[in-house]
Design a protein around this motif. Structure first.
Motif, PDB file in Angstrom:
ATOM      1  N   GLU A  27      -1.202  -9.133   4.088  1.00  0.00           N
ATOM      2  CA  GLU A  27      -1.385  -7.680   4.017  1.00  0.00           C
ATOM      3  C   GLU A  27      -1.121  -7.026   5.382  1.00  0.00           C
ATOM      4  N   ASP A  65      -9.968  -5.692  -3.727  1.00  0.00           N
ATOM      5  CA  ASP A  65      -9.285  -5.428  -5.001  1.00  0.00           C
ATOM      6  C   ASP A  65     -10.033  -6.103  -6.154  1.00  0.00           C
ATOM      7  N   ASP A 304       1.357  -3.584   1.725  1.00  0.00           N
ATOM      8  CA  ASP A 304       0.070  -3.822   1.066  1.00  0.00           C
ATOM      9  C   ASP A 304       0.186  -4.975   0.061  1.00  0.00           C
ATOM     10  N   ASP A 306      -1.556  -7.738  -0.837  1.00  0.00           N
ATOM     11  CA  ASP A 306      -2.573  -8.220  -1.787  1.00  0.00           C
ATOM     12  C   ASP A 306      -2.625  -7.307  -3.004  1.00  0.00           C
ATOM     13  N   THR A 307      -2.506  -6.020  -2.745  1.00  0.00           N
ATOM     14  CA  THR A 307      -2.641  -5.042  -3.818  1.00  0.00           C
ATOM     15  C   THR A 307      -1.397  -5.001  -4.707  1.00  0.00           C
TER      16      THR A 307
HETATM   17 MG    MG Z   1      -4.352  -4.209  -0.139  1.00  0.00          MG
END
Ligand code: MG
Ligand code: R7I
Ligand code: MG
Ligand code: MG
Length: 357
Positions: A27, A65, A304, A306-307
């Motif tokens: 990230e 998340d 971003d 991970d998201t």
């Molecule tokens: Mg994220």
């Protein structure tokens, strides 16, 4: 594909967790730059091997998340709807329990304020929304935090698409009052529910139908434009390359759609990643390979990670089902077992949902 509905629902929730866990390492590790596909695969392959051979602990930790997705699922199961005030409290509790999950800067400050507010006598949903609405100079957050946690809503309301908008908005508004953040959550939820309905019906993935449906699910110019751009981007790559060039696709996602924490960047990026793999890669590769490609490509987009990987993993899990998620990843990632249980319970609740006529 033909995927059992239960496998699709479990796949969606587990896909969310696995994407979050695997993407966390990258990230913003290179700012907004993309990450070489080979480098990503190298890491995710090592995690997979680890999970395959050391099954007794899950060393790859989930982030905010997943922490918040779990809260949304439990809220739906307890109330049979989204109870926003209780959800705000459980976000606050979860945040206070473990603040080291990589929360967004804005929500961190917000949860600290909510904590003070909720210890007072006059805490109310009105006050919670007011506090959330005052962030970012009164604009409210346009971050992807509401979209990243919306998977349980999609499962709960998959048979009742007309409930998705209101449930997604209720789950969003306590932290994200900006239209782009709320609409991003609605869009992601509709995308997941579309796939949950289509996969068991053994429909082939139809890019244009998917985009057409998604356009009708939100009234928001920014998303309408991004959906057109992502459809064109996917078509362009389908025509250009008989074999998908992952690095080039990631770089186009980064420059044309964006890979940041804005919901208007991360949601279209995740949709594009799922859409290209579902359209381009031959089925002969096997569903596990396809799921793996979605996660690795999502992380390659950078920013971003991970998201974007969590949201793309949700879509891929909904489409190819839990059978497509490599066991090594499921074992190595923290939180997958609980996600599996919650999604089975959500599906049960969804089938008992009595709809108003
Ligand atoms: Mg994220
Ligand atoms: O949206 P949010 O929950 O963040 C989610 C991200 C994901 O990547 C998670 O994995 C985690 O790392 O965080 O949290 P917010 O704090 O509401 O929004 C995230 C960031 O977006 C904020 O810290 C701001 O930098 C930015 N941001 C804004 N900046 C300017 N103006 C959000 N809204 C605004 C805005 O209106
Ligand atoms: Mg995170
Ligand atoms: Mg972060």
């Amino acid at each position: 594909p033909t995927v059992r509905l239960q496998d699709a629902c479990i796949g969606a929730m587990m896909g969310a967790v696995v994407g979050d866990c695997l993407g966390a390492k990258f990230e913003f590790s290179a700012g907004h730059k993309t990450v070489a596909y080979k480098q990503v695969r190298n890491y995710t392959q090592r995690v997979m091997d680890w999970g395959t051979y050391h099954a007794w602990v899950a060393p790859v930790k989930y982030t905010d998340d997943t922490a918040m997705t779990t809260c949304v699922a439990k809220n739906l199961l307890k109330n049979g709807t989204i109870h926003p005030f209780e959800l705000a409290k459980s976000f606050r509790d979860e945040f206070c329990r473990d603040q080291s999950r990589g929360y967004g800067k804005g929500v961190k400050k917000l949860f600290q304020e909510l904590d003070v507010e909720m210890k007072g006598k006059h805490a109310s949903l009105f006050r919670v929304k007011e506090i959330a609405g005052q962030t970012h100079g009164g604009a409210g957050s346009h971050g992807n935090g509401a979209a990243m946690r919306v998977c349980p809503v999609a499962i709960f309301a998959f048979k009742a698409p007309n409930l998705i908008g209101v449930l997604a908005a209720r789950s969003a508004v306590i932290t994200h009052t900006h239209d782009d953040a709320m609409d991003g959550a609605t869009l992601q939820a509709h995308a997941v529910s579309y796939l949950l309905r289509a996969a068991p019906a053994s429909q082939d993935f139809d890019l244009d139908d998917f985009i057409f449906f998604l356009r009708s699910s939100v009234e928001n110019k920014a998303y309408h434009e991004k959906l057109t751009q992502l459809r064109d981007l996917v078509h362009r790559h389908l025509v250009l390359d008989p074999v998908l060039d992952y690095d080039r696709f990631a770089s186009d996602v980064q420059s044309l759609l964006g890979n940041g924490v804005k919901a208007t960047e991360a949601v279209p990026a995740a949709l594009a990643v799922f859409a290209i793999v579902a359209s381009a890669d031959p089925e002969a590769k096997g569903n596990q390979q396809l799921f793996q490609n979605v996660i690795d490509l999502a992380i390659s987009c950078g920013g971003d990670t991970d998201t974007i990987a969590s949201m793309a993993g949700t879509l891929a899990g909904a489409w190819w089902g839990v059978e497509a998620i490599p066991t090594g990843w499921i074992k190595a990632c923290e939180g997958t077992a609980e996600a599996g249980r919650l999604s089975a319970d959500l599906l049960q609740a969804a089938s008992e949902l009595s709809l108003p006529c």
